[in-house]
Design an enzyme around this catalytic site. Structure first.
Site, mmCIF file in Angstrom:
data_model
loop_
_atom_site.group_PDB
_atom_site.id
_atom_site.type_symbol
_atom_site.label_atom_id
_atom_site.label_comp_id
_atom_site.label_asym_id
_atom_site.label_seq_id
_atom_site.Cartn_x
_atom_site.Cartn_y
_atom_site.Cartn_z
ATOM 1 N N CYS A 2 39.405 34.590 34.029
ATOM 2 C CA CYS A 2 38.710 34.247 32.791
ATOM 3 C C CYS A 2 39.691 33.659 31.778
ATOM 4 O O CYS A 2 40.885 33.956 31.818
ATOM 5 C CB CYS A 2 38.009 35.426 32.122
ATOM 6 S SG CYS A 2 36.877 36.290 33.198
ATOM 7 N N ARG A 27 40.930 28.899 35.021
ATOM 8 C CA ARG A 27 40.954 30.366 35.099
ATOM 9 C C ARG A 27 39.618 30.943 35.552
ATOM 10 O O ARG A 27 39.518 32.139 35.839
ATOM 11 C CB ARG A 27 41.312 30.964 33.737
ATOM 12 C CG ARG A 27 42.643 30.488 33.220
ATOM 13 C CD ARG A 27 42.903 31.054 31.865
ATOM 14 N NE ARG A 27 43.236 32.465 31.945
ATOM 15 C CZ ARG A 27 44.471 32.925 32.098
ATOM 16 N NH1 ARG A 27 45.471 32.091 32.165
ATOM 17 N NH2 ARG A 27 44.705 34.206 32.164
ATOM 18 N N TRP A 74 35.229 34.211 35.258
ATOM 19 C CA TRP A 74 35.325 34.392 36.710
ATOM 20 C C TRP A 74 34.799 35.807 36.937
ATOM 21 O O TRP A 74 35.446 36.787 36.568
ATOM 22 C CB TRP A 74 36.773 34.258 37.164
ATOM 23 C CG TRP A 74 36.925 34.316 38.653
ATOM 24 C CD1 TRP A 74 36.799 33.288 39.536
ATOM 25 C CD2 TRP A 74 37.244 35.467 39.434
ATOM 26 N NE1 TRP A 74 37.012 33.730 40.815
ATOM 27 C CE2 TRP A 74 37.295 35.067 40.784
ATOM 28 C CE3 TRP A 74 37.496 36.813 39.138
ATOM 29 C CZ2 TRP A 74 37.570 35.944 41.823
ATOM 30 C CZ3 TRP A 74 37.768 37.688 40.181
ATOM 31 C CH2 TRP A 74 37.808 37.244 41.509
ATOM 32 N N ASN A 98 39.223 39.017 29.037
ATOM 33 C CA ASN A 98 39.784 38.660 30.338
ATOM 34 C C ASN A 98 40.425 39.927 30.895
ATOM 35 O O ASN A 98 41.261 40.530 30.224
ATOM 36 C CB ASN A 98 40.832 37.547 30.128
ATOM 37 C CG ASN A 98 41.693 37.326 31.360
ATOM 38 O OD1 ASN A 98 41.242 37.539 32.477
ATOM 39 N ND2 ASN A 98 42.926 36.909 31.141
ATOM 40 N N GLY A 99 40.028 40.331 32.095
ATOM 41 C CA GLY A 99 40.593 41.552 32.683
ATOM 42 C C GLY A 99 39.490 42.431 33.251
ATOM 43 O O GLY A 99 38.361 41.979 33.447
ATOM 44 N N GLU A 478 49.727 28.710 55.969
ATOM 45 C CA GLU A 478 49.402 27.946 54.766
ATOM 46 C C GLU A 478 48.339 26.876 55.075
ATOM 47 O O GLU A 478 47.412 26.667 54.301
ATOM 48 C CB GLU A 478 50.690 27.327 54.193
ATOM 49 C CG GLU A 478 50.527 26.431 52.986
ATOM 50 C CD GLU A 478 49.871 27.091 51.773
ATOM 51 O OE1 GLU A 478 49.662 28.318 51.762
ATOM 52 O OE2 GLU A 478 49.531 26.342 50.844
ATOM 53 N N LYS A 482 44.633 26.629 53.324
ATOM 54 C CA LYS A 482 44.147 25.429 52.637
ATOM 55 C C LYS A 482 42.758 25.058 53.158
ATOM 56 O O LYS A 482 41.860 24.736 52.388
ATOM 57 C CB LYS A 482 45.079 24.223 52.817
ATOM 58 C CG LYS A 482 46.403 24.271 52.098
ATOM 59 C CD LYS A 482 46.326 24.063 50.603
ATOM 60 C CE LYS A 482 46.224 25.348 49.850
ATOM 61 N NZ LYS A 482 47.420 26.042 49.492
ATOM 62 N N GLU A 485 40.012 27.621 51.946
ATOM 63 C CA GLU A 485 39.622 27.615 50.537
ATOM 64 C C GLU A 485 38.939 26.329 50.116
ATOM 65 O O GLU A 485 38.105 26.343 49.211
ATOM 66 C CB GLU A 485 40.802 27.956 49.621
ATOM 67 C CG GLU A 485 41.965 27.029 49.667
ATOM 68 C CD GLU A 485 43.105 27.496 48.740
ATOM 69 O OE1 GLU A 485 44.246 27.143 49.024
ATOM 70 O OE2 GLU A 485 42.849 28.192 47.753
ATOM 71 N N HIS A 501 47.938 38.081 73.210
ATOM 72 C CA HIS A 501 47.765 39.508 72.891
ATOM 73 C C HIS A 501 46.424 39.769 72.207
ATOM 74 O O HIS A 501 46.249 40.792 71.550
ATOM 75 C CB HIS A 501 48.937 39.990 72.038
ATOM 76 C CG HIS A 501 50.244 39.809 72.725
ATOM 77 N ND1 HIS A 501 50.617 40.563 73.810
ATOM 78 C CD2 HIS A 501 51.240 38.907 72.536
ATOM 79 C CE1 HIS A 501 51.805 40.150 74.250
ATOM 80 N NE2 HIS A 501 52.196 39.149 73.488
ATOM 81 N N LYS A 601 42.330 29.320 39.348
ATOM 82 C CA LYS A 601 43.725 28.925 39.500
ATOM 83 C C LYS A 601 44.694 30.076 39.206
ATOM 84 O O LYS A 601 45.720 30.208 39.842
ATOM 85 C CB LYS A 601 44.014 27.735 38.578
ATOM 86 C CG LYS A 601 45.407 27.164 38.705
ATOM 87 C CD LYS A 601 45.569 26.423 40.013
ATOM 88 C CE LYS A 601 46.983 25.950 40.247
ATOM 89 N NZ LYS A 601 47.249 25.769 41.677
HETATM 90 C C1 F6R Z 1 46.044 29.009 47.354
HETATM 91 C C2 F6R Z 1 46.467 29.465 46.054
HETATM 92 C C3 F6R Z 1 46.585 30.935 45.831
HETATM 93 C C4 F6R Z 1 47.794 31.235 44.943
HETATM 94 C C5 F6R Z 1 47.838 32.734 44.595
HETATM 95 C C6 F6R Z 1 49.070 33.081 43.782
HETATM 96 O O1 F6R Z 1 46.012 27.606 47.417
HETATM 97 O O2 F6R Z 1 46.691 28.689 45.158
HETATM 98 O O3 F6R Z 1 46.647 31.633 47.031
HETATM 99 O O4 F6R Z 1 48.955 30.853 45.619
HETATM 100 O O5 F6R Z 1 46.697 33.066 43.887
HETATM 101 O O6 F6R Z 1 49.109 32.359 42.598
HETATM 102 P P1 F6R Z 1 50.455 32.190 41.792
HETATM 103 O O7 F6R Z 1 51.358 31.330 42.602
HETATM 104 O O8 F6R Z 1 50.047 31.526 40.507
HETATM 105 O O9 F6R Z 1 51.018 33.558 41.592
#
Ligand code: F6R
Length: 606
Positions: A2, A27, A74, A98-99, A478, A482, A485, A501, A601
């Site tokens: 948020c 956010r 959020w 927020n929280g 990774e 990607k 998500e 396994h 984000k």
């Molecule tokens: C995936 C992604 C998330 C962040 C994670 C940590 O593409 O962006 O998995 O890597 O939420 O975020 P930070 O790096 O801001 O601590």
């Protein structure tokens, strides 16, 4: 997560609040809302979905209050709809939050007993009613203090009062909050970015602090209500970097910016004239460190995992890696000679911050690898290594990942050379290769057309697998993250050697399997694992590096070749086609690439 914003001014504030909310959408973007005070009344407008929806709401036009608060949500408690959207208000008080309030159920029961009526399913609404209840017997300052004491969990709050036309209260525990200073007006925001178009003069609230924000001044208080002095920071302006330019999405731009991320990182840290890596003011002697623990979440965790391979190869340190949400609740055996390293793009991730906090309370050595240098994790760590990749706006992390692994690689090289774990000649050679890396990343980016057409492989599939060994294993994880998500396809990242396994049972005719097999130490082993999945019907996309030797395997569906460099650096190049695969797959499906469903984000809640 948020995002919150507050403005106390002499001019109508709703348009500025909306503009700031657009900057905070990274956010959360389930719903948005705004409340202003005019003619002694609290006016509230809320909409489901993006800030654009809120902006189109006809009621916004008639909001002429000169003091107000806004929110992007959020969802944590209650569905993402306009009723649960913030602000939440009683007749007297309006709150953005927020929280997470962990004792909201108990507090709600108590407040219902006192006759309060609840409209939403949120935890936030208890704050509104608690303040309202406390105001019956206390003045504003006392009722706020009492309310904050009663709340368990994390919060950043913005609060306005019906009878106080010149007052916003800001308060913080866990979640971040900044105050901004303007001409005859002052601001509250979840971050400085949201306030940047109005001011570059910022104060960050510390944990447990609250503030009284008037048009002409701001006063700060500690948890006990004692007045405190806080520093005003002047931030540099980098507004332009938040622009998408000609790109369709921030993610596309951020993928293309990666050679620049590498160039900037190399420029900041490498002294090519003296063949050295400069890490200035590193506070510990080599004799003080014998191990490193790397901690992060999501993509940042994958950076930690990647770094584990490099630290083990290049240094004699013991290396462990942890997911922050696990680390924070485990019974950790802290060691004085360990460097606890926290990796985070935003520097605000709640779990990573909590892990840092635990290490600080245990008096451990802490280091942050972050992108946002004004962030809580950067501010509260003993030592900071900035990533220098500029703002990352797309929710899926791309250039920050490359930036993080670059810094971690250089840190491993530097520590390895200081401790004499690697020979000077090898160090010099690796440095030379590193300096060439941005060029190779640029060339690898050029394989665009092929990846666009290949990405259809993920249309209408039940799932997919991403396999790699050694250095390529964290990159496989990774790549799978990607795809999940962005394209909402189930994707499993796995060490290729583990397939027999268990996961081999998943392989069936046509299942897409992305195999990372660069020409490194693991090449032959990975190719054997690839043949095992091909034999069981998998549709294999092989990602390797250019070589004069042909790949000795039949029935590979498609091959992508990245540029060639030394083994250590291949993970940088292998990452690029995986990011593009996920991007184009989501693009074809018409999904919202910069704001994938259910995500945000900056993950500032647990
Ligand atoms: C995936 C992604 C998330 C962040 C994670 C940590 O593409 O962006 O998995 O890597 O939420 O975020 P930070 O790096 O801001 O601590």
């Amino acid at each position: 997560m948020c995002g919150i914003i507050g403005i106390n001014s002499n001019r109508p504030v709703s348009v500025s609040i909306i503009n700031s909310l657009k900057k905070l959408e990274y956010r959360g973007y389930d719903s948005a809302g705004i409340a202003t005070l005019s003619d002694g009344l609290i006016n509230e407008v809320k909409s489901e979905g993006r800030v654009d929806n809120l902006e189109k709401n006809s009621l916004i036009q008639s909001m002429n209050g000169t003091i107000g608060i806004g929110h992007v949500r959020w969802a944590t408690h209650g569905a993402p709809n306009s009723i649960n959207a913030h602000p939440h208000s009683s007749q007297n008080v309006s709150v953005v939050h927020n929280g997470i309030i962990e004792n909201s159920t108990l507090l709600k029961k108590y407040l219902i007993g006192k006759g309060h009526k609840f409209k939403s399913q949120t935890d936030t609404e208890v704050i509104v009613h608690l303040i309202t209840e406390n105001l019956k017997n206390e003045n504003i300052a006392e009722s706020i203090k009492k309310t904050l004491k009663a709340l368990h969990g994390s919060f950043a709050l913005g609060i306005i009062f019906k009878d106080q036309p010149d007052l916003i209260i800001g308060a913080r525990r866990g979640s971040p909050l900044a105050v901004g200073y303007g001409p005859n007006e002052n601001y509250l925001g979840s971050d400085s970015y949201a306030l940047k178009s109005m001011t570059n003069k910022i104060t960050y609230l510390g944990d447990g602090e609250f503030c009284i924000l008037k048009k002409d001044f701001v006063e700060f208080f500690d948890e006990e209500g004692n007045k405190i002095n806080k520093k005003v920071l002047e931030l540099s302006s980098d507004e332009k970097k938040y622009d998408k330019g000609d790109y369709k999405h921030f993610m596309a731009k951020e993928i293309e910016e990666q050679p620049l991320t590498l160039k900037n990182g190399i420029k900041e840290y490498i002294d090519s004239r003296n063949n050295d890596i400069n890490i200035y003011n590193f506070p510990w002697k080599k004799s003080e460190l014998s191990s490193i623990t790397l901690i992060g979440c999501g993509t940042a965790y994958h950076s930690c995992l990647m770094a584990k391979y490099w630290f083990e190869e290049l240094t004699s340190l013991n290396v462990s890696v942890d997911i922050a949400s696990e680390f924070r609740y485990r019974k950790n055996r802290f060691k004085d000679d360990t460097l606890y390293t926290f990796v985070s793009q935003s520097g605000e991730t709640a779990d990573t911050y909590a892990a840092l906090d635990i290490c600080k309370k245990a008096n451990m050595k802490t280091c942050a690898v972050v992108n946002v240098i004004e962030s809580s994790i950067a501010r509260d760590s003993d030592f900071v290594l900035p990533i220098h990749c500029g703002p990352e706006v797309g929710v899926a992390s791309t250039k920050a990942f490359l930036g993080q692994i670059l810094i971690l690689y250089m840190l491993a090289l530097k520590i390895g050379s200081i401790r004499d774990d690697i020979k000077k000649s090898i160090f010099n050679e690796k440095l030379k290769n590193l300096i060439d890396l941005p060029k190779l990343a640029e060339k690898t980016l050029a394989t665009d057309n092929k990846i666009q057409s290949i990405s259809s492989i993920f249309n209408d599939v039940k799932g997919s697998m991403f396999l790699g060994r050694g250095y390529s294993y964290p990159i496989a994880l990774e790549g799978a993250l990607k795809l999940k998500e962005l394209s909402y396809v189930h994707a499993e990242g796995y060490p290729a050697g583990e397939m027999k396994h268990g996961p081999l049972a998943l392989i069936e005719e046509g299942l897409p399997v992305v195999v990372l097999a660069p020409r490194d130490n693991y090449y032959k082993k990975t190719i054997s694992n690839m043949q095992e999945v091909i034999a069981r019907g998998a549709k294999v996309l092989l990602i390797t590096n250019k070589s004069k030797d042909e790949v000795l395997s039949e029935n590979i569906w498609e091959t992508i070749e990245v540029e060639t460099t030394n083994e250590d650096l291949l993970p940088f190049l292998l990452t690029i086609p995986l990011q593009k695969l996920a991007y184009y797959s989501a693009l074809k499906k018409g999904f919202d690439i910069d704001k994938p469903r259910n995500l945000a984000k900056s993950v500032t809640v647990e």
